[in-house]
Design an enzyme around this catalytic site. Sequence first.
Site, PDB file in Angstrom:
ATOM      1  N   ARG A 124       0.813  -1.211   0.000  1.00 37.40           N
ATOM      2  CA  ARG A 124       0.000   0.000   0.000  1.00 37.40           C
ATOM      3  C   ARG A 124       0.848   1.263   0.000  1.00 37.40           C
ATOM      4  O   ARG A 124       0.516   2.247  -0.681  1.00 37.40           O
ATOM      5  CB  ARG A 124      -0.961  -0.005   1.183  1.00 37.40           C
ATOM      6  CG  ARG A 124      -1.886   1.204   1.276  1.00 37.40           C
ATOM      7  CD  ARG A 124      -2.499   1.636  -0.040  1.00 37.40           C
ATOM      8  NE  ARG A 124      -3.125   0.565  -0.791  1.00 37.40           N
ATOM      9  CZ  ARG A 124      -3.434   0.644  -2.072  1.00 37.40           C
ATOM     10  NH1 ARG A 124      -3.132   1.724  -2.774  1.00 37.40           N
ATOM     11  NH2 ARG A 124      -4.011  -0.376  -2.680  1.00 37.40           N
ATOM     12  N   LYS A 159       0.562  24.634  -4.865  1.00 38.39           N
ATOM     13  CA  LYS A 159      -0.663  23.970  -4.404  1.00 38.39           C
ATOM     14  C   LYS A 159      -0.456  22.455  -4.428  1.00 38.39           C
ATOM     15  O   LYS A 159      -1.017  21.727  -5.247  1.00 38.39           O
ATOM     16  CB  LYS A 159      -1.848  24.391  -5.268  1.00 38.39           C
ATOM     17  CG  LYS A 159      -2.138  25.888  -5.170  1.00 38.39           C
ATOM     18  CD  LYS A 159      -3.216  26.328  -6.137  1.00 38.39           C
ATOM     19  CE  LYS A 159      -3.435  27.835  -6.067  1.00 38.39           C
ATOM     20  NZ  LYS A 159      -4.438  28.299  -7.061  1.00 38.39           N
ATOM     21  N   LYS A 191       2.526  39.542  -4.577  1.00 36.32           N
ATOM     22  CA  LYS A 191       1.110  39.466  -4.912  1.00 36.32           C
ATOM     23  C   LYS A 191       0.377  40.642  -4.292  1.00 36.32           C
ATOM     24  O   LYS A 191       0.977  41.490  -3.616  1.00 36.32           O
ATOM     25  CB  LYS A 191       0.541  38.124  -4.444  1.00 36.32           C
ATOM     26  CG  LYS A 191       1.333  36.932  -4.991  1.00 36.32           C
ATOM     27  CD  LYS A 191       0.715  35.612  -4.637  1.00 36.32           C
ATOM     28  CE  LYS A 191      -0.447  35.283  -5.527  1.00 36.32           C
ATOM     29  NZ  LYS A 191      -0.930  33.898  -5.340  1.00 36.32           N
ATOM     30  N   GLU A 220       2.761  39.734  -9.574  1.00 38.03           N
ATOM     31  CA  GLU A 220       1.447  39.390 -10.110  1.00 38.03           C
ATOM     32  C   GLU A 220       0.775  40.644 -10.652  1.00 38.03           C
ATOM     33  O   GLU A 220       0.761  41.683  -9.983  1.00 38.03           O
ATOM     34  CB  GLU A 220       0.594  38.768  -9.007  1.00 38.03           C
ATOM     35  CG  GLU A 220      -0.788  38.346  -9.452  1.00 38.03           C
ATOM     36  CD  GLU A 220      -1.601  37.792  -8.293  1.00 38.03           C
ATOM     37  OE1 GLU A 220      -1.868  36.584  -8.286  1.00 38.03           O
ATOM     38  OE2 GLU A 220      -1.963  38.580  -7.392  1.00 38.03           O
ATOM     39  N   ASP A 241      -2.432  37.375 -14.351  1.00 35.58           N
ATOM     40  CA  ASP A 241      -3.455  36.586 -13.664  1.00 35.58           C
ATOM     41  C   ASP A 241      -4.857  36.892 -14.170  1.00 35.58           C
ATOM     42  O   ASP A 241      -5.283  38.054 -14.200  1.00 35.58           O
ATOM     43  CB  ASP A 241      -3.372  36.869 -12.162  1.00 35.58           C
ATOM     44  CG  ASP A 241      -4.294  35.964 -11.351  1.00 35.58           C
ATOM     45  OD1 ASP A 241      -4.521  34.814 -11.761  1.00 35.58           O
ATOM     46  OD2 ASP A 241      -4.772  36.427 -10.297  1.00 35.58           O
TER      47      ASP A 241
END
Length: 309
Positions: A124, A159, A191, A220, A241
């Site tokens: 597993r 992410k 950002k 960004e 973006d």
Amino acid sequence: MTSLPDAVPSAVPSLVDPPLAPAWIARAVETALDEDLGAAPGRDVTTQATVDPSDTGVADLVARAEGVVAGLVVVTETLRQVAQRFGLPEPEVTFSARDGDAVVRGQVLATLSGPTQVLLTAERTLLNLASRASGVATATRAWADALAGTGAQVLDTRKTTPGLRALEKYAVRAGGGTNKRMGLHDVAMVKDNHVVAAGSVRAAIEAVRSRFPDVLIQVEADTAEQADEALDAGADFLLLDNMPTPVLEATVAAVRAREATVGRIELEATGNLTLDRAREVAQTGVDYLSVGALTHSAPILDLALDLRS
């Protein structure tokens, strides 16, 4: 398909560069085994109750679906650690595929032979890691194929699954994608919240340059005006973006027109990107399409370990 012509013993069954660090593999496998067996040495109550330690067997690692395989590099380390925990001989592995290979349903990727207790206990953990990595590689290959010939590359993001970033970014490379930054430590990305905190784009860039002069700075931008502001402030590259295609195309053209004075600027498109518009976005002239879904939403590639009777 770029699979091996014949089965070959190999400790590093991979076409991927750079490779996954052995020290990372060892740590990840140890953590995964602790989850499954309990703290070392741990136990597999079912296998250890039903299988004699002296029993040996042969098992095939098989693809149950078509895709791109990744994560085979964890197989030998998983078997090694289980064998060490149980005080049993380490199984031998013969690989017939390498990370980065396209595989088909029913294809044998590796053959494992050794103590049956080790094979069943390791099953597993090695499947979880390899199936996850292969799913990311398969999803990435679809994007890489969609962008073929455009000059643009598909990028991953941060992410990722906590604790598995190195594996998932390795899998992106296996699928033909690119890693731009590995984390918060190697590239600065300014950002909107950083701009608010610093007071302006220029203030944010100057603060980074002062504190961390060795890193590249990406900014960004949601509009062409923000892109201009970032270039005026000295950004090294831009993250464009959520721009509609016509706006993106115009922004790219404006940035390219400024390169004679500011130097080459790498451009990355992100936000609401889908496979069906990948080429459309690439043809605006951006260098990269960053796609969080490569790692946060890719389904696993179904792999199985079949013990021969």
